[in-house]
Design a protein around this motif. Structure first.
Motif, PDB file in Angstrom:
ATOM      1  N   TYR A   1      20.567  13.244  73.407  1.00 30.44           N
ATOM      2  CA  TYR A   1      20.123  12.077  73.946  1.00 30.44           C
ATOM      3  C   TYR A   1      19.662  10.956  73.106  1.00 30.44           C
ATOM      4  N   GLY A   2      20.103   9.558  73.119  1.00 29.54           N
ATOM      5  CA  GLY A   2      19.603   8.446  72.525  1.00 29.54           C
ATOM      6  C   GLY A   2      19.419   7.085  72.947  1.00 29.54           C
ATOM      7  N   ASP A   3      18.552   6.352  72.902  1.00 24.73           N
ATOM      8  CA  ASP A   3      18.452   4.963  73.020  1.00 24.73           C
ATOM      9  C   ASP A   3      18.819   4.314  71.831  1.00 24.73           C
ATOM     10  N   TYR A   4      20.009   3.633  71.893  1.00 23.48           N
ATOM     11  CA  TYR A   4      20.349   2.863  70.733  1.00 23.48           C
ATOM     12  C   TYR A   4      20.295   1.341  70.834  1.00 23.48           C
ATOM     13  N   GLN A   5      19.905   0.896  69.639  1.00 24.10           N
ATOM     14  CA  GLN A   5      19.686  -0.727  69.432  1.00 24.10           C
ATOM     15  C   GLN A   5      20.294  -1.090  68.239  1.00 24.10           C
ATOM     16  N   VAL A   6      20.683  -2.376  68.097  1.00 24.63           N
ATOM     17  CA  VAL A   6      21.218  -3.039  67.021  1.00 24.63           C
ATOM     18  C   VAL A   6      20.456  -4.313  66.742  1.00 24.63           C
ATOM     19  N   VAL A   7      20.225  -4.482  65.309  1.00 27.69           N
ATOM     20  CA  VAL A   7      19.242  -5.676  64.953  1.00 27.69           C
ATOM     21  C   VAL A   7      20.113  -6.361  63.838  1.00 27.69           C
ATOM     22  N   ALA A   8      20.412  -7.573  64.083  1.00 26.09           N
ATOM     23  CA  ALA A   8      21.139  -8.431  62.988  1.00 26.09           C
ATOM     24  C   ALA A   8      19.883  -9.007  61.894  1.00 26.09           C
ATOM     25  N   VAL A   9      20.342  -8.894  60.579  1.00 25.16           N
ATOM     26  CA  VAL A   9      19.567  -9.317  59.707  1.00 25.16           C
ATOM     27  C   VAL A   9      20.234 -10.400  58.820  1.00 25.16           C
ATOM     28  N   ASP A  10      19.618 -11.719  58.579  1.00 29.15           N
ATOM     29  CA  ASP A  10      20.366 -12.789  57.831  1.00 29.15           C
ATOM     30  C   ASP A  10      20.003 -12.546  56.438  1.00 29.15           C
ATOM     31  N   ASN A  11      20.582 -13.500  55.776  1.00 31.85           N
ATOM     32  CA  ASN A  11      20.325 -13.315  54.303  1.00 31.85           C
ATOM     33  C   ASN A  11      19.176 -13.839  53.805  1.00 31.85           C
ATOM     34  N   LYS A  12      18.130 -14.283  54.751  1.00 28.48           N
ATOM     35  CA  LYS A  12      17.006 -14.595  54.403  1.00 28.48           C
ATOM     36  C   LYS A  12      15.761 -13.437  54.818  1.00 28.48           C
ATOM     37  N   GLY A  13      16.478 -12.475  55.422  1.00 28.32           N
ATOM     38  CA  GLY A  13      15.581 -11.326  55.883  1.00 28.32           C
ATOM     39  C   GLY A  13      15.053 -11.458  57.180  1.00 28.32           C
ATOM     40  N   PHE A  14      15.382 -12.538  58.042  1.00 28.65           N
ATOM     41  CA  PHE A  14      14.699 -12.614  59.127  1.00 28.65           C
ATOM     42  C   PHE A  14      15.687 -11.962  60.179  1.00 28.65           C
ATOM     43  N   GLU A  15      15.091 -11.125  61.055  1.00 30.36           N
ATOM     44  CA  GLU A  15      15.788 -10.367  61.891  1.00 30.36           C
ATOM     45  C   GLU A  15      15.887 -11.114  63.482  1.00 30.36           C
ATOM     46  N   SER A  16      17.069 -10.737  64.128  1.00 32.18           N
ATOM     47  CA  SER A  16      17.423 -11.201  65.584  1.00 32.18           C
ATOM     48  C   SER A  16      16.551 -10.128  66.367  1.00 32.18           C
ATOM     49  N   PHE A  17      16.536 -10.701  67.753  1.00 36.19           N
ATOM     50  CA  PHE A  17      16.110  -9.375  68.625  1.00 36.19           C
ATOM     51  C   PHE A  17      17.018  -8.312  68.575  1.00 36.19           C
ATOM     52  N   ALA A  18      16.370  -7.265  68.863  1.00 39.71           N
ATOM     53  CA  ALA A  18      17.469  -5.983  69.280  1.00 39.71           C
ATOM     54  C   ALA A  18      18.065  -5.991  70.489  1.00 39.71           C
ATOM     55  N   SER A  19      19.382  -5.595  70.332  1.00 33.85           N
ATOM     56  CA  SER A  19      20.272  -5.560  71.102  1.00 33.85           C
ATOM     57  C   SER A  19      19.696  -4.733  72.576  1.00 33.85           C
ATOM     58  N   GLU A  20      20.347  -4.891  73.645  1.00 32.35           N
ATOM     59  CA  GLU A  20      19.929  -4.210  74.805  1.00 32.35           C
ATOM     60  C   GLU A  20      20.278  -2.782  74.581  1.00 32.35           C
ATOM     61  N   PRO A  21      19.322  -1.822  75.048  1.00 31.00           N
ATOM     62  CA  PRO A  21      19.348  -0.491  74.798  1.00 31.00           C
ATOM     63  C   PRO A  21      20.616   0.018  75.547  1.00 31.00           C
ATOM     64  N   ILE A  22      21.361   1.022  74.843  1.00 30.96           N
ATOM     65  CA  ILE A  22      22.358   1.659  75.137  1.00 30.96           C
ATOM     66  C   ILE A  22      22.109   3.161  75.430  1.00 30.96           C
ATOM     67  N   SER A  23      21.863   3.758  76.626  1.00 34.44           N
ATOM     68  CA  SER A  23      21.398   5.066  76.572  1.00 34.44           C
ATOM     69  C   SER A  23      22.586   6.137  76.763  1.00 34.44           C
ATOM     70  N   ILE A  24      22.607   6.865  75.592  1.00 34.94           N
ATOM     71  CA  ILE A  24      23.800   7.897  75.474  1.00 34.94           C
ATOM     72  C   ILE A  24      23.236   9.020  75.755  1.00 34.94           C
ATOM     73  N   VAL A  25      23.647   9.957  77.127  1.00 28.37           N
ATOM     74  CA  VAL A  25      23.339  11.175  77.378  1.00 28.37           C
ATOM     75  C   VAL A  25      24.495  11.733  78.086  1.00 28.37           C
ATOM     76  N   ALA A  26      24.611  13.012  77.980  1.00 29.15           N
ATOM     77  CA  ALA A  26      25.676  13.685  78.736  1.00 29.15           C
ATOM     78  C   ALA A  26      25.526  13.695  80.334  1.00 29.15           C
ATOM     79  N   PRO A  27      26.804  13.106  80.712  1.00 31.49           N
ATOM     80  CA  PRO A  27      26.616  12.627  82.245  1.00 31.49           C
ATOM     81  C   PRO A  27      26.103  13.827  83.115  1.00 31.49           C
ATOM     82  N   GLU A  28      26.414  15.156  82.808  1.00 34.28           N
ATOM     83  CA  GLU A  28      26.056  16.276  83.684  1.00 34.28           C
ATOM     84  C   GLU A  28      24.368  16.371  83.778  1.00 34.28           C
ATOM     85  N   LEU A  29      23.876  15.867  82.666  1.00 32.84           N
ATOM     86  CA  LEU A  29      22.426  15.892  82.599  1.00 32.84           C
ATOM     87  C   LEU A  29      21.588  14.912  83.355  1.00 32.84           C
TER      88      LEU A  29
END
Length: 915
Positions: free
Chosen positions: A731-759
């Motif tokens: 199981y995992g809640d995954y997010q991605v953050v973009a970092v620019d060349n000055k080191g500033f971060e974007s907001f994190a992306s919407e969480p994507i939950s990955i889990v076996a459907p049968e669970l």
């Protein structure tokens, strides 16, 4: 030449002559920056705009908003069904160059969902001509055909818009009268496209770059009201004196015939947070009776504080109503009224108890809900965050206010001899303070984080949040060296402290890319407490500049250029702005601080404002004080009461009659401390992440140097690609953050939950409760169940857990009782597991009449043993919303998802995600 043009030309000539005659002499200088300069009797911005104090103690200004000048002809926009951002992915917009011919422009016919890219070259000297009539043409035939053949249209997100829910099509964009405020598009009828002949082609005509009277400001201010009943201020700095007088007069203007405060010239009515912050700043002293009437206007019949209408149906997605408590305490300190103390205590306690049931997170010790006063979802949150997500966020400013409210409750309880209550609320306050310092303090930055956000796992947003930073200093949440750190290291832009920093892309100025004088006033107080002279002087200048140039106390202005025009909403004669302006004199220069049984002086006079000043006719309970102060600094050398030297600068509450106070400051240089002056800056947009076949993919963000991939809130990997492989077996809640060349971060992306459907276990609610008889669409199973104040007040759903562990539980629901951004009909229920209270589920509004728009409530984490359990969703007394009558939602299904353990240490997340 018109009279208005002639008058302004004469005014400009007078001002130009005045400055040529020597008003820029060094002896007149108070503050100088690259963008503007404050003199003893004038303000100059970039050598072009000038405001000057007149001989009759008024103000004349030649300021004119440059908003209509040199506007780009490039129009960026997109279409919106029902006022939602649902045409194309964020950052993909239509582009059209509007170079008018005989005052008009017309777009080509644009199919909905297909990007228009205007490749026309823009001449170097081409601008959007004022009063250009733009016709926009939209082809909706594909959407209408989907309605006809399928009964719904599927958006790029995969959401279904049903034919019955189609309310209209709007245009959003970057150039007025367009706006990117999707939540409010339905309130802008002129932005709605119409199909007059029914051929599927929708059109709208907009007047672009219109010169409107409302964009102009007065060129002068003169006193017209009798202000003698109020404290009279006089100094050797005419600009300070006249702006104080202007604020007093605007205060009188803000008192309605029913003796309540009007929020602003363009803002009628009493608003909980506006009046409360204003009362704390200075209105408690100046207008105690009006303050009391206004506070009581924001109390309901059940003696709870009213949360103003807002995100997802107001409370509990928004919880900053509790600032009322701090204002009520300030009023008590002014009056000493024991009856008010008892009345306010009961109201605050009732409110706090409801919030502790509903919005308190015992794991972090923090209160959930939207950032205090930053109540416009898209202005300060990632685009993907819905009202249920905002309810789950834990914000700096709101928690600072909630900490202080509990401290005050403890003091009130102590004064009323309710010792058990005092202990209870002091304990709650301590937990909140510890939570703020544990989860929101960022050691590497030297200030606090904006908020915790996410779903099953939360991370910090490392943006600074100005009001929250100031309140942490003022309320004692920051202690020791942190006080100086916060003031010295929080980013400050050229025209003042912006509400948040850095800014969010593709969002017009308001809370984002905006500066609010009332927030600047609290920051001024924080600078004084930290002993930071440079911060204090810059804050005073940042408040004086717009007040003088605009000849009124505006609500806000654009951080990029200091202009009042360009923010989404603005008002003159703004209550909390004028209250902050007055507080410069009362609370900083004279340092008047109220305690329960005394008035204490803690003046802070920057050396640039040294000299003598008086404040006469200052009322304190049953006394009138005539106060004189001289010198500079923040240390008192001599304190005289009626000519007699006193050991401490304190006036007892028992004093009566008229008295003189004289304060002589030590006039010793204050040890210099830095301020963190920075260029205004905007981060990258948050990535849009998809998942398929064991791989995460996201859009490339132009300007991104790298991407951070997070799993369950922890840093998993730093990559320069736009894909990442993941293990489907975990199981995992995954997010991605973009970092620019000055080191500033974007907001994190919407969480994507990955889990076996049968669970994942889905329980159709209509199998355990009566099925609702509504013709709504888009549900799963055989129907759905209605919950309201009369229907299904208790839903019981038996579940079975195959393996013990931690589970996330939420509900799929619909709530069409209001829009996502206003009104007060959020549905609320308490969740019980095997008869034990587990938390609160919220079902915020999702759109007016949009009952086929289904989404998920907030998730709750439960530790469940293997075997049978009973889930109960119940309507309790503390679940009553701000509407009081409509507390309704349609419940489709219960979702149970196994996740990996409880939240990990958030203190670690700050280091691993933000640094």
């Amino acid at each position: 030449m018109s009279k208005a043009i002639k008058s302004r030309s004469i005014l400009s000539a007078i001002l130009a002559l005045s400055f040529s005659l020597g008003y820029a002499q060094s002896g007149n200088l108070i503050y100088k920056a690259d963008q503007y300069t404050i003199y003893r009797d004038s303000v100059v911005q970039q050598g072009k705009y000038k405001a000057k104090v007149t001989a009759d103690n008024g103000i004349i200004s030649n300021y004119k908003s440059p908003a209509n000048l040199y506007k780009s002809p490039k129009i960026t926009f997109k279409f919106s069904i029902n006022g939602k951002d649902n045409e194309m992915t964020s950052g993909v917009d239509h582009q059209f160059t509007c170079i008018s011919k005989e005052g008009t422009c017309e777009t080509p016919l644009i199919p909905f969902g297909k990007q228009l890219k205007d490749a026309a070259a823009i001449p170097a000297d081409a601008y959007l001509a004022p009063n250009t009539l733009l016709k926009i043409r939209l082809d909706m035939r594909e959407v209408l055909n989907a309605f006809k053949t399928q009964g719904y249209y599927t958006t790029f997100k995969g959401d279904k818009i049903y034919k019955e829910d189609f309310k209209g099509i709007y245009v959003a964009g970057n150039t007025e009268p367009m706006t990117w405020d999707f939540d409010n598009l339905v309130n802008h009828s002129k932005l709605q496209l119409k199909d007059e002949d029914g051929d599927g082609i929708f059109e709208v005509q907009l007047m672009m770059n219109a010169h409107e009277d409302k964009k102009q400001i007065a060129s002068e201010w003169k006193q017209t009201r009798d202000l003698k009943p109020y404290p009279q201020y006089n100094s050797s700095y005419p600009v300070s004196d006249v702006l104080y007088q202007m604020a007093l007069e605007e205060m009188v203007n803000a008192v309605e015939p029913d003796s309540t405060f009007r929020t602003g010239k363009e803002w009628a009515g009493v608003w909980t947070r506006d009046i409360s912050y204003s009362i704390i700043l200075s209105m408690a002293n100046l207008q105690p009776q009006v303050s009391r009437y206004s506070l009581m206007r924001k109390v309901n019949a059940k003696k709870r504080i009213i949360q103003d209408t807002g995100t997802g149906g107001a409370w509990p997605a928004s919880t900053d109503r509790i600032v009322w408590a701090i204002a009520a305490w300030e009023l008590y300190k002014v009056t000493g009224d024991k009856a008010w103390l008892q009345e306010a205590f009961n109201i605050i306690r009732n409110t706090v108890e409801d919030d502790l049931h509903t919005a308190y997170d015992p794991q972090t010790g923090l209160i959930k809900g939207e950032s205090s006063f930053l109540d416009w979802r898209e202005q300060t949150y990632p685009n993907w965050m819905q009202p249920a997500d905002i309810f789950e966020s834990q914000c700096l400013g709101t928690n600072a206010v909630y900490y202080q409210a509990n401290v005050i409750l403890g003091k009130m309880a102590q004064a009323l001899n309710e010792r058990d209550a005092a202990e209870r609320y002091n304990t709650v306050a301590t937990r909140i303070k510890n939570g703020i310092n544990k989860y929101l303090w960022m050691p590497s930055k030297g200030y606090y984080a904006q908020y915790l956000y996410g779903r099953n796992y939360k991370i910090v947003s490392p943006r600074a949040e100005a009001l929250g930073e100031a309140l942490c200093v003022l309320f004692g949440i920051a202690e020791g060296e942190r006080i100086e750190q916060v003031v010295a290291r929080t980013p400050i832009t050229s025209f003042g402290i912006s509400c948040i920093y850095p800014q969010i892309p593709n969002i017009p100025p308001y809370h984002n890319n905006g500066i609010w004088p009332f927030v600047q006033s609290y920051w001024l107080w924080a600078g004084a407490k930290a002993g930071n002279e440079q911060s204090v002087l810059e804050s005073i200048a940042a408040i004086y500049r717009p007040a003088a140039l605009f000849a009124t106390n505006k609500e806000n202005f654009v951080a990029d250029n200091g202009d009042y025009s360009g923010t989404q909403i603005n008002s003159s004669n703004m209550l909390w702005s004028l209250a902050g302006n007055i507080s410069i004199v009362h609370k900083v220069l004279f340092g008047i601080h109220l305690n329960e049984q005394s008035l204490e002086f803690m003046p802070f006079v920057p050396q640039a404002l040294k000299g003598k000043r008086t404040l006469k006719n200052f009322k304190y309970r049953n006394a009138i004080l005539n106060i004189e102060i001289e010198g500079y600094g923040n240390k008192i050398k001599t304190f005289l009461l009626d000519g007699k030297a006193m050991p401490v600068a304190v006036i007892p509450a028992t004093i009566t009659g008229v008295h003189s106070v004289k304060i002589i400051l030590a006039s010793q240089p204050i040890v210099p401390q830095p301020v963190n002056k920075v260029a205004n800056y905007t981060t990258l947009a948050e990535p849009k992440v998809t998942y398929a076949f064991g791989k995460l993919s996201w859009d490339n963000q132009p300007g991104a140097k790298a991407y951070k991939v997070l799993k369950n809130s922890m840093l998993l990997s730093n990559v320069v690609t736009t894909t990442h492989l993941v293990k489907e077996s975990e199981y995992g809640d995954y997010q991605v953050v973009a970092v620019d060349n000055k080191g500033f971060e974007s907001f994190a992306s919407e969480p994507i939950s990955i889990v076996a459907p049968e669970l994942v276990k889905i329980y159709q609610v209509e199998e355990f409760a009566p099925k609702a008889n509504y013709n709504y669409k888009g549900f799963t199973g055989n129907g759905f169940t209605e919950i309201s104040v009369t229907q299904n007040q208790r839903l019981i759903i038996p579940i079975r857990v195959e393996e013990g562990g931690t589970y996330a539980i939420d509900f799929k629901y619909a709530n069409g009782n209001g829009p996502t951004n206003t009104e007060n009909k959020c549905a609320i229920r308490t969740l019980y597991v095997d008869g034990k209270e587990a938390g609160v589920m919220v079902f915020p509004q999702r759109g007016i009449g949009e009952w086929s728009d289904w989404g998920y409530s907030n998730p709750l984490q439960l530790i469940l043993s293997k075997g049978e359990h009973t889930i109960s969703l119940e309507y309790k007394e503390w679940n009553e919303n701000m509407n009081g009558y409509v507390n309704q939602a349609m419940i489709d299904e219960l979702r149970l998802v196994p996740i990996e353990g409880k939240m990990k240490s958030l203190a670690v997340q700050i280091v691993e995600v933000s640094d």
